[in-house]
Enzyme design. Structure first.
Site, short mmCIF file in Angstrom:
data_model
loop_
_atom_site.label_atom_id
_atom_site.label_comp_id
_atom_site.label_asym_id
_atom_site.label_seq_id
_atom_site.Cartn_x
_atom_site.Cartn_y
_atom_site.Cartn_z
N CYS A 167 -1.52 6.38 9.66
CA CYS A 167 -0.35 5.67 10.18
C CYS A 167 -0.73 4.36 10.84
O CYS A 167 -1.61 4.31 11.69
CB CYS A 167 0.33 6.52 11.25
SG CYS A 167 1.56 7.55 10.55
N GLU A 169 0.83 -1.20 0.00
CA GLU A 169 0.00 0.00 0.00
C GLU A 169 0.87 1.26 0.00
O GLU A 169 1.94 1.28 0.61
CB GLU A 169 -0.96 -0.02 1.19
CG GLU A 169 -2.01 -1.10 1.02
CD GLU A 169 -3.06 -1.16 2.12
OE1 GLU A 169 -4.02 -1.90 1.96
OE2 GLU A 169 -2.91 -0.46 3.14
N1 SAH Z 1 8.57 0.58 10.34
C1 SAH Z 1 8.81 1.96 10.46
C2 SAH Z 1 8.07 2.81 9.46
C3 SAH Z 1 6.67 2.43 9.12
S1 SAH Z 1 5.44 2.71 10.34
C4 SAH Z 1 8.55 2.42 11.87
O1 SAH Z 1 7.97 1.66 12.63
O2 SAH Z 1 8.96 3.52 12.21
C5 SAH Z 1 5.23 4.50 10.37
C6 SAH Z 1 4.82 5.04 11.73
O3 SAH Z 1 3.48 4.66 12.08
C7 SAH Z 1 5.69 4.54 12.88
O4 SAH Z 1 6.00 5.58 13.75
C8 SAH Z 1 4.78 3.54 13.53
O5 SAH Z 1 5.17 3.24 14.84
C9 SAH Z 1 3.46 4.25 13.43
N2 SAH Z 1 2.30 3.41 13.70
C10 SAH Z 1 2.17 2.08 13.53
N3 SAH Z 1 0.92 1.68 13.87
C11 SAH Z 1 0.26 2.79 14.27
C12 SAH Z 1 -1.07 3.04 14.73
N4 SAH Z 1 -1.96 2.05 14.82
N5 SAH Z 1 -1.40 4.32 15.05
C13 SAH Z 1 -0.51 5.33 14.91
N6 SAH Z 1 0.74 5.16 14.48
C14 SAH Z 1 1.13 3.90 14.16
#
Ligand code: SAH
Ligand code: SF4
Length: 346
Positions: free
Chosen positions: A335, A94
């Site tokens: 996110c 995605e």
């Molecule tokens: N793997 C990397 C980048 C992709 S995730 C990382 O973890 O940083 C991008 C961002 O979204 C990260 O900060 C992650 O922790 C956050 N994220 C993941 N699940 C989420 C959720 N349910 N609500 C808000 N942020 C979330």
């Protein structure tokens, strides 16, 4: 007979340079090919009409070129678009396009799935399918530019996957995004987000480009972070903190800390005190993200008042803090909401 050609999207600029040197081609051919691929979206080597015919034939013998396709597209009430992008071998990821005034930001995926298993993240629930090549990452940005019919100004590696789980491929992609022969996005406008794989952060510190680093912290209490982010248990908070200080000293660039606020889990006074202790006096910017509840993960958003109190406590301690406004939540594009849509794959 099996296709033994190399997928051109598995190469970054340096890889392509090496391949053309081996074919005894002049260096400017690399720029020509990159422009065909990452500016014009050429779908075959024969379409690259300013290359000599003999070279086009040779490229065709050695490399496969199959452009990814948008196989599903949803648009949010706020203009955010979410795409399911499928690559030639069937794997799909995605990608999200976020327009805001003059800006168009693309949130791209670095892997199909993710092995890190964060408790609150939709991608983390399904495990890793496979990592993407540099060209597969960069092509997502080109597809979104074409769909919006305008230039992409910002790109963030915040889609599916952990970018530093495959550092080389990710760096190759960041460079293609920045390359004037490819997407041409200013390095400061290209952000990579990691769950905290320290070897990757250390390497990024000494890269010459001014790429922006974001680190997912989510708790400055070790036990809480271990529960939320089991994949980075081997990199304790104290080591993360000193790595980030070194990162700033080496690169002169300020990292952002991402903190998804989860009601009753990491939004308590004790958690806020730990976060203040972690960040005080350091040039970090803290980005608070009220969590996007993912079904089955049991995480809920704190109420607005609690988010505001949390922000204020940090601001009072002199820590630069912002609250991220979520976009595209109505199409599950915010996110942490991205997940493989197997039902759409063939
Ligand atoms: N793997 C990397 C980048 C992709 S995730 C990382 O973890 O940083 C991008 C961002 O979204 C990260 O900060 C992650 O922790 C956050 N994220 C993941 N699940 C989420 C959720 N349910 N609500 C808000 N942020 C979330
Ligand atoms: Fe992977 Fe990032 Fe999701 Fe964690 S938050 S599972 S590292 S994509």
């Amino acid at each position: 007979m099996a296709d033994e050609r190399v997928d051109i999207l598995s190469l970054d600029r340096a890889g392509l340079e090496g391949a053309l040197r081996a074919l005894e081609q002049p260096a400017f051919r690399v720029s020509q090919i990159l422009r065909w691929l990452y500016q014009r979206g050429a779908s075959s080597f024969q379409a690259m009409t300013d290359l000599p015919k003999g070279l086009r034939d040779e490229l065709e013998r050695r490399f496969s070129l199959e452009l990814p396709e948008i196989v599903a597209r949803q648009e949010s009430a706020d203009g955010t678009r979410k795409y399911l992008v499928r690559f030639a071998n069937g794997v799909a990821v995605e990608t999200v396009g976020l327009p805001a005034g003059e800006r168009l930001t693309v949130c791209f995926s670095t892997q199909a799935g993710c092995a890190m298993g964060c408790a609150f993240c939709a991608t983390g629930q399904g495990g890793l399918v496979r990592g993407l090549g540099p060209g597969e990452m960069a092509m997502q940005v080109l597809l979104v530019a074409a769909d919006f019919g305008r230039r992409v100004t910002n790109a963030v590696a915040m889609g599916q996957g952990e970018p530093f789980a495959q550092y080389r491929a990710t760096m190759g992609a960041l460079r293609l995004l920045n390359d004037p022969d490819a997407l041409g996005i200013g390095a400061r406008h290209v952000t990579v987000s990691t769950c905290g794989l320290l070897p990757g952060i250390r390497e990024l510190a000494s890269e010459p480009e001014q790429f922006t680093l974001a680190v997912s912290l989510h708790s400055a209490v070790q036990a809480t972070r271990d529960r939320l982010m089991p994949g980075v248990r081997t990199y304790p908070l104290a080591a993360l903190r000193s790595t980030l200080i070194d990162y700033f000293e080496t690169s002169g660039r300020r990292p952002t800390l991402e903190y998804a606020l989860i009601g009753g889990v990491n939004d308590t006074d004790a958690e806020s005190a730990a976060l203040i202790a972690f960040s005080r006096g350091l040039p970090f910017h803290v980005n608070l993200i009220p969590v996007n509840p993912v079904p089955g993960t049991g995480s809920a958003r704190p109420d607005t008042r609690r988010v505001e109190e949390f922000r204020e406590a940090l601001a009072d301690a002199g820590i630069e803090t912002s609250v991220r406004i979520e976009r595209g939540a109505d199409i599950d594009a915010a996110c942490g909401q991205l997940k493989q849509r197997h039902d759409l794959e063939e």
